[in-house]
Design a protein around this motif. Structure first.
Motif, PDB file in Angstrom:
ATOM      1  N   LYS A 202      -4.496  -8.105  -0.530  1.00  0.00           N
ATOM      2  CA  LYS A 202      -5.953  -8.148  -0.662  1.00  0.00           C
ATOM      3  C   LYS A 202      -6.522  -9.552  -0.397  1.00  0.00           C
ATOM      4  O   LYS A 202      -7.659  -9.849  -0.780  1.00  0.00           O
ATOM      5  CB  LYS A 202      -6.408  -7.617  -2.020  1.00  0.00           C
ATOM      6  CG  LYS A 202      -6.032  -6.152  -2.253  1.00  0.00           C
ATOM      7  CD  LYS A 202      -6.589  -5.630  -3.567  1.00  0.00           C
ATOM      8  CE  LYS A 202      -6.404  -4.140  -3.696  1.00  0.00           C
ATOM      9  NZ  LYS A 202      -5.010  -3.702  -3.710  1.00  0.00           N
ATOM     10  N   TYR A 203      -5.715 -10.427   0.223  1.00  0.00           N
ATOM     11  CA  TYR A 203      -6.186 -11.737   0.677  1.00  0.00           C
ATOM     12  C   TYR A 203      -6.442 -11.658   2.174  1.00  0.00           C
ATOM     13  O   TYR A 203      -5.731 -10.958   2.912  1.00  0.00           O
ATOM     14  CB  TYR A 203      -5.145 -12.826   0.400  1.00  0.00           C
ATOM     15  CG  TYR A 203      -5.041 -13.252  -1.045  1.00  0.00           C
ATOM     16  CD1 TYR A 203      -5.938 -14.175  -1.582  1.00  0.00           C
ATOM     17  CD2 TYR A 203      -4.037 -12.748  -1.863  1.00  0.00           C
ATOM     18  CE1 TYR A 203      -5.829 -14.580  -2.918  1.00  0.00           C
ATOM     19  CE2 TYR A 203      -3.923 -13.136  -3.196  1.00  0.00           C
ATOM     20  CZ  TYR A 203      -4.830 -14.054  -3.713  1.00  0.00           C
ATOM     21  OH  TYR A 203      -4.727 -14.443  -5.024  1.00  0.00           O
ATOM     22  N   LYS A 248      -4.847 -10.108  -5.015  1.00  0.00           N
ATOM     23  CA  LYS A 248      -6.013 -10.926  -5.327  1.00  0.00           C
ATOM     24  C   LYS A 248      -6.834 -10.334  -6.468  1.00  0.00           C
ATOM     25  O   LYS A 248      -7.426 -11.076  -7.267  1.00  0.00           O
ATOM     26  CB  LYS A 248      -6.883 -11.076  -4.070  1.00  0.00           C
ATOM     27  CG  LYS A 248      -8.064 -12.028  -4.247  1.00  0.00           C
ATOM     28  CD  LYS A 248      -8.841 -12.185  -2.949  1.00  0.00           C
ATOM     29  CE  LYS A 248     -10.014 -13.159  -3.125  1.00  0.00           C
ATOM     30  NZ  LYS A 248     -10.772 -13.340  -1.865  1.00  0.00           N
ATOM     31  N   ASP A 249      -6.877  -8.988  -6.584  1.00  0.00           N
ATOM     32  CA  ASP A 249      -7.670  -8.355  -7.644  1.00  0.00           C
ATOM     33  C   ASP A 249      -6.923  -8.279  -8.973  1.00  0.00           C
ATOM     34  O   ASP A 249      -7.404  -7.685  -9.936  1.00  0.00           O
ATOM     35  CB  ASP A 249      -8.117  -6.956  -7.219  1.00  0.00           C
ATOM     36  CG  ASP A 249      -6.948  -6.002  -7.018  1.00  0.00           C
ATOM     37  OD1 ASP A 249      -5.786  -6.422  -7.205  1.00  0.00           O
ATOM     38  OD2 ASP A 249      -7.199  -4.825  -6.663  1.00  0.00           O
ATOM     39  N   GLY A 250      -5.720  -8.881  -9.014  1.00  0.00           N
ATOM     40  CA  GLY A 250      -4.952  -8.907 -10.257  1.00  0.00           C
ATOM     41  C   GLY A 250      -3.945  -7.791 -10.402  1.00  0.00           C
ATOM     42  O   GLY A 250      -3.107  -7.822 -11.317  1.00  0.00           O
ATOM     43  N   SER A 251      -3.999  -6.788  -9.527  1.00  0.00           N
ATOM     44  CA  SER A 251      -3.050  -5.674  -9.626  1.00  0.00           C
ATOM     45  C   SER A 251      -1.667  -6.108  -9.161  1.00  0.00           C
ATOM     46  O   SER A 251      -1.514  -7.011  -8.323  1.00  0.00           O
ATOM     47  CB  SER A 251      -3.530  -4.491  -8.787  1.00  0.00           C
ATOM     48  OG  SER A 251      -3.628  -4.858  -7.422  1.00  0.00           O
TER      49      SER A 251
END
Length: 715
Positions: A202-203, A248-251
C-alpha cells in the motif's frame, strides 16, 4: 501461560496436531465457519470423502459450479501430479483423527493447474470416528511459480554474462507477472519494485524507492532473525523463509520470500533480488487450524488437548522445582435446565459469560480450559512448596469460583443464575499420570454433587477405592447381562383373605463369585450407565412370557404381574411400542400386566408420560403408583394419570403398631384412593398386627414377608 494468546508460528501447524472433536457451541462453530468462508477456500466432505459444501472461492479457483461439485469426490480436481501413495498417506492421517497439512496441485475445469496449501481437519464423534472433514485451502500458485523461477535467477555476475538480454527480460517479466519483486543494492536500499509490491504494501513506488525494508517491518520477527538473513545473503547464498510485514495502513501480511544475491567477480554482493509470494491466506488457515486444534470455539478458552499438554508440562517442572499445583474440575449444576427452558442459544451465551468470568479470576501462569459441554477445568500452578499452604490457597480460590459462578449472568434481556460443583486434586511431580489425575478430579467432582452441589470437594483416596469397586461391578454387570446371570424373583400380592392375586417381578443378580447381589447395589449403577434399558427390556419380556404361560392354566389365568419401570425407559420415544411388542411376541393378556411408576419419574415431562400411559391403557395395561407418599406427592398426578392402584410405602407400615402418625398417614392414603376409585396395596407387611390394622383401615391388598419373600417361581 496467557489464555488469550493467539500468535502462532508456521511450525505450530503440522500433521500431528492431534484429534479434533467438533462438539462446540452453536455460536462458536458458526462464527468460525463464517470467518473461514470469507478468507479461504473451504470444502466440507462427509466421512466417505463426498463433497457436501463448498464456498465461492473453491468454485472460482476450480472453475466448477457448485452444482457440479456437490456429490463428487476430490477426484474431480485431481491433476495426476501426485502419486497414489501421496493421497493414501493423507487418508491414513485424517481417518485416525489427525490433522493433515500439505501442498496439492489440482487441475481446474479448463485444464489449467493450480496449487493450494491445504489443512484438513477431521470432525470426530464421541466414539472417535470421523463424521466429516473440513478442508481449508489457500492459493499458493504464485509462490510455487516464484520458487520455480527463482532457481533460474540465482546466478552470479559471471554466469549472468552468458545470459542473453532477451532471456533476462523474459525472466524478469515472468517474475513481475507472478511474484512480488524488489531489487535492492548491497546496502539494502530499494532500487526497484514492481506493481505487486506496491499493491500489497500500500506504498507508492516513490515512497519505496530509496528506503530500506524497515519501512514495512512489522516487529513480528526478532533482530536475530534478520541478522541471520543478512549473514546468509552477504555470503552469496540464497535465503528463503516466511516474513510478516506491515502495510502502510497498519495491516499485517505474510510473504514467502526468496532473496537472490548477485555477486561480483570477487565474491562480493552487488545487489539483491527479493522474490515474494503472498501467503497471508495460508497463514490465516494455519492459525484457524491451530485454533480449532487447541482452543474452544465458543469461549476462546484452551480446550482439553491444550490443558493436558500444559498439565504434563507442569508435572514435569514440578518434579524439578517441588512446587505444588492443583486441578479444579468445574461442572455447572442443572445446566440442562437452562438449555431446555431458554434454548441452546441462551445456553451458549451463558457458557461464554462463565468462560469470560473464569478467565479473569486467575494468574497468567494458570490455565482455564473448557473441557467440553458444561465442564471447565482450571490448572493452578506454582502454589509453593508447602502442601497445607497450597491446599488452603486452593480452598480460597474455590470460594471465589463458586461466588463468581452464582452471581447473575445477563443473557439478552434476562438474568440467569446458576451454581457449580468443584472437584479438586492436588498436584506434585510425575508420580501420578495425567489421566489418573483427571480421573481423581472427576471423582471429587461427583462427590461434591452427591453432597448437595454448589460446593467444593477434594479427592479422597477412600472414595477412589469405592469408585474402583463400582467400576469393577459395572463391568461384571455388563457381563451378567450378556451371560444371562440375571434372574426374576416373584413376591406374592394377596387380598384381604390372604389369597394370592398376583406377583411383583423383582430382578436379582446371581453373581458366580458374590452370590445374589442386592438390587440396591446394582440398580442405581444400571440407571446411571444406561444398562437399565437392557435390563428393563429383559424383565418386561420375561414377565409377559410368564403371563402367557399362566393364561393357559385356568387356576392361574387371573394372576397379574407387576413390573417396575425405570424413568429412563419411560423417556424412550418408542417405549409404548416396546411394551406392545413384548405383549404381542409373548401372546400375553395385556390386562394382566401392571407397570409400576414412581413419583420421582413424574417430575419431568408429565404431559409426555401421561400420553404414553393413556396409549398403553388402550391396550389394557394398568398402572400402579409405587412408594406413594415418600416422594413429591401431588394430587395432580392422581388427577392427570390413568392409575389403577396406589402402593403405601413400607416406611409407613413398619411402625403402624407403635406410631399413631403412621396410622393416620395410611388411613389418609386409603380414603384418598377410595374417593378416586383406586385400589390400595400396603407394602412391607411382616406380621399379623400390621395386617389387622391395615384391614381395619380398609386396605384391599397386601405384600410383604408375612405372605412370602421374593423367590423364583419354582420355590
Amino acid at each position: 501461560m496467557k489464555n488469550n494468546s493467539r500468535m502462532f508460528s508456521s511450525s505450530d501447524s503440522s500433521s500431528d496436531q492431534g484429534q479434533l472433536l467438533v462438539k462446540e457451541g452453536l455460536l462458536g462453530a458458526e462464527l468460525l465457519l463464517g470467518t473461514l468462508d470469507a478468507h479461504v477456500i473451504l470444502v466440507v466432505a462427509d466421512a466417505r470423502g463426498i463433497i457436501r459444501r463448498v464456498n465461492d472461492k473453491f468454485c472460482q479457483i476450480s472453475q466448477y459450479a457448485r452444482e457440479e461439485l456437490i456429490g463428487q469426490t476430490h477426484v474431480i480436481v485431481n491433476s495426476g501430479y501426485h502419486p497414489p501413495e501421496f493421497f493414501a498417506q493423507m487418508w491414513r492421517t485424517i481417518t485416525i483423527g489427525q490433522v493433515w497439512t500439505g501442498e496439492i496441485c489440482n487441475r481446474a475445469k479448463d485444464g489449467s493447474l493450480y496449487w493450494v496449501y491445504t489443512v484438513i481437519l477431521p470432525c470426530l464423534d464421541e466414539a472417535g470416528q470421523p463424521t466429516q472433514y473440513i478442508s481449508i485451502r489457500t492459493d499458493i500458485t504464485a509462490r510455487i511459480m516464484a520458487e520455480q523461477t527463482s532457481l533460474a535467477a540465482a546466478v552470479d555476475a559471471r554466469q549472468q554474462a552468458a545470459v542473453s538480454k532477451r532471456e533476462v527480460e523474459y525472466l524478469q517479466s515472468a517474475l513481475d507477472a507472478h511474484a512480488i519483486v524488489a531489487v535492492t543494492d548491497m546496502r539494502g536500499i530499494i532500487r526497484r519494485v514492481n506493481d505487486k509490491f506496491c499493491q500489497i504494501s500500500k506504498y507508492s513506488r516513490e515512497e519505496l524507492i530509496g528506503s530500506t525494508h524497515s519501512i514495512i517491518n512489522s516487529r513480528h520477527h526478532s533482530p536475530e532473525f534478520f541478522a541471520t538473513l543478512w549473514r546468509t545473503i552477504a555470503s552469496g547464498q540464497v535465503w528463503t523463509g516466511e516474513i510478516c510485514n506491515r502495510a502502510k495502513d497498519g495491516s499485517l501480511y505474510w510473504v514467502y520470500t526468496t532473496i537472490v544475491p548477485y555477486m561480483d567477480r570477487t565474491g562480493r554482493p552487488l545487489q539483491y533480488t527479493a522474490i515474494r509470494a503472498d501467503i497471508t491466506e495460508r497463514k490465516l488457515a494455519e492459525q484457524a487450524a491451530q485454533y480449532m486444534a487447541f482452543y474452544d470455539a465458543l469461549t476462546d478458552l484452551p480446550n482439553r488437548r491444550m490443558l493436558i499438554e500444559q498439565l504434563q508440562r507442569f508435572l514435569s517442572s514440578s518434579t524439578r522445582t517441588g512446587h505444588f499445583g492443583a486441578l479444579v474440575f468445574i461442572d455447572l449444576d442443572n445446566f440442562k435446565r437452562i438449555n431446555d427452558t431458554l434454548g441452546h442459544y441462551s445456553g451458549d451465551l451463558l457458557l461464554k459469560s462463565i468462560g469470560n468470568r473464569l478467565s479473569h479470576l486467575f494468574r497468567q501462569c494458570d490455565v482455564v480450559a473448557r473441557f467440553g459441554g458444561d465442564e471447565f477445568v482450571v490448572l493452578l500452578t506454582d502454589l509453593g512448596h508447602n502442601l497445607n499452604y497450597a491446599s488452603s490457597s486452593v480452598s480460597e480460590i474455590g470460594i471465589k469460583i463458586l461466588a463468581s459462578l452464582s452471581a447473575p449472568h445477563g443473557i439478552g434481556e434476562k438474568e440467569v443464575s446458576i451454581t457449580g460443583s468443584l472437584g479438586v486434586v492436588m498436584l506434585a511431580g510425575e508420580d501420578t499420570g495425567h489421566e489418573e489425575l483427571l480421573k481423581h478430579a472427576d471423582i471429587a467432582l461427583y462427590q461434591a454433587k452427591a453432597a448437595g452441589r454448589n460446593r467444593m470437594c477434594f479427592f479422597d483416596p477412600v472414595l477412589q477405592a469405592e469408585t474402583t469397586a463400582l467400576a469393577a461391578m459395572e463391568d461384571d454387570l455388563r457381563q451378567a447381562i450378556r451371560l444371562r446371570q440375571l434372574r426374576l424373583f416373584y413376591q406374592p400380592l394377596v387380598d384381604q383373605e390372604q389369597l394370592v392375586v398376583g406377583y411383583e417381578a423383582l430382578i436379582r443378580w446371581d453373581h458366580p463369585e458374590r452370590g445374589l447381589v442386592s438390587p440396591a447395589q446394582f440398580i442405581p449403577m444400571a440407571e446411571q450407565t444406561g444398562l437399565i434399558l437392557s435390563i428393563g427390556s429383559w424383565v418386561l419380556n420375561e414377565a409377559c412370557c410368564q403371563l402367557a404361560r399362566w393364561a393357559a392354566i385356568p387356576s392361574k389365568a387371573d394372576l397379574t404381574i407387576s413390573v417396575n419401570v425405570s424413568p429412563r425407559e419411560f423417556q424412550l420415544p418408542d417405549f409404548v411400542q416396546r411394551v406392545q411388542d413384548a405383549i404381542a411376541c409373548a401372546g400375553a393378556p395385556a390386562g394382566r400386566l401392571k407397570l409400576e411408576v414412581t413419583e420421582g419419574m413424574l417430575l419431568n415431562n408429565l404431559e409426555g408420560i401421561s400420553h404414553k400411559m393413556h396409549a398403553l391403557l388402550q391396550l389394557g395395561v394398568r398402572f400402579s403408583l409405587d412408594d406413594f407418599g415418600t416422594g413429591y406427592s401431588s394430587l395432580r398426578y392422581l388427577k392427570s394419570l390413568p392409575l389403577s392402584q396406589l402402593k403405601i410405602d413400607q416406611s409407613f407400615v413398619r411402625d403402624l403398631e407403635i406410631d399413631p402418625n403412621d396410622v393416620v398417614i395410611a388411613q389418609t392414603i386409603v380414603q384418598l384412593a377410595k374417593s378416586l376409585a383406586l385400589h390400595v396395596v400396603a407394602e412391607g407387611v411382616e406380621n399379623v398386627g400390621q395386617l389387622e390394622i391395615l384391614r381395619g383401615l380398609g386396605c384391599q391388598y397386601f405384600q410383604g414377608y408375612l405372605f412370602g419373600r421374593p423367590a423364583p417361581l419354582a420355590d
